[in-house]
Design a protein around this motif. Structure first.
Motif, short mmCIF file in Angstrom:
data_model
loop_
_atom_site.label_atom_id
_atom_site.label_comp_id
_atom_site.label_asym_id
_atom_site.label_seq_id
_atom_site.Cartn_x
_atom_site.Cartn_y
_atom_site.Cartn_z
N LEU A 53 0.59 -1.06 -0.06
CA LEU A 53 0.06 -0.03 -0.20
C LEU A 53 0.74 1.31 0.05
CD1 LEU A 53 -2.95 -0.58 2.48
CD2 LEU A 53 -3.13 0.32 0.13
N ASN A 93 2.74 1.67 -3.20
CA ASN A 93 1.63 1.94 -4.49
C ASN A 93 1.32 3.33 -4.40
OD1 ASN A 93 -1.48 2.23 -5.17
ND2 ASN A 93 -0.64 0.42 -6.37
N ARG A 94 1.39 4.09 -3.21
CA ARG A 94 1.09 5.60 -2.83
C ARG A 94 2.24 6.34 -2.98
NH1 ARG A 94 -2.86 4.04 2.01
NH2 ARG A 94 -4.73 3.70 1.08
N SER A 119 3.81 -3.90 -6.25
CA SER A 119 2.97 -2.46 -5.81
C SER A 119 2.49 -1.63 -7.06
CB SER A 119 4.00 -1.68 -5.01
OG SER A 119 5.04 -1.20 -5.73
N PRO A 162 -4.90 0.08 -5.67
CA PRO A 162 -4.96 0.34 -4.28
C PRO A 162 -5.90 -0.10 -3.48
CG PRO A 162 -5.22 2.23 -5.80
CD PRO A 162 -4.86 1.18 -6.46
N GLU A 189 -6.42 -2.38 -0.24
CA GLU A 189 -6.97 -1.87 1.11
C GLU A 189 -7.87 -3.11 1.60
OE1 GLU A 189 -8.93 1.64 0.22
OE2 GLU A 189 -7.08 2.82 0.06
#
Length: 202
Positions: free
Chosen positions: A127, A130-131, A152, A157, A161
């Motif tokens: 996560l 990925n961000r 990733s 996303p 989550e």
């Protein structure tokens, strides 16, 4: 010039004897027939995997004769290897291997909470990457770091989550707590979560 060496496959019924002879030759250890047969069943006729199991026993069991209990006790010592293999298979999108390893961990009576926190860390790192955030990779192998970066980039996303929240459900079920909209099987839920990343791509 070259040399051609013929290596015929070993029949399943002859494999326990081969294992016994190999252990005696390599380690000087004697295996009971039951122990040799258990190793043959675990490695499914794969001679490379069989040789690796014999090497592991030499490192983990310091006694001249190895019985079934020794083989079973060694399982807990090598379970960390199985767990790392699970993380890599999930990150690489290898659904078949993910399913096989989870079944193996369940069959070896590994307790889910003993490694679930590490799996949760894998998803948390996915996560963050990925961000666009950096993650701590201290102690991770190069293969693990590379697989994290690749996964990733391909993972959605929202999917990550969802995986993170469902792992919380797995934790509750593994402790005997009720989870709504679930049949209560923590191992099946765990497999479903890991397969989400393996089966779904951007």
């Amino acid at each position: 010039s070259s040399v051609c060496i013929r290596t015929d496959p070993i029949d399943r019924n002859a494999l326990p004897r081969w294992i016994t002879e190999r252990a005696k030759e390599k380690n000087g250890q004697t295996l009971t027939p039951e122990a040799a047969n258990l190793i043959a069943e675990r490695t499914e006729g794969n001679l490379l995997a069989t040789s690796q199991e014999i090497q592991k026993l030499a490192l983990l069991v310091n006694k001249p004769e190895i019985d079934v209990s020794d083989v079973l006790d060694a399982v807990s010592d090598v379970s960390r290897f199985d767990q790392e293999s699970l993380f890599l298979a999930m990150l690489e999108g290898d659904a078949g291997q993910v399913s096989k390893i989870i079944d193996s961990l369940q069959g070896e009576n590994v307790q889910i909470p003993s490694f679930l926190w590490m799996l949760t860390d894998v998803v948390r790192n996915l996560l963050l990457l990925n961000r666009g955030f950096a993650v701590r990779t201290f102690g991770l192998s190069e293969a693990h770091r590379s697989a994290l970066n690749r996964a990733s980039r391909r993972a959605n996303p929202k999917l990550l989550e969802l995986m993170f929240h469902r792992l919380s459900d797995v934790d509750r079920m593994s402790k005997g707590l009720f989870v709504e909209s679930s049949d209560g099987d923590a191992w099946q839920e765990l497999k479903a979560v890991c397969l989400m990343l393996s089966l779904k791509r951007k």
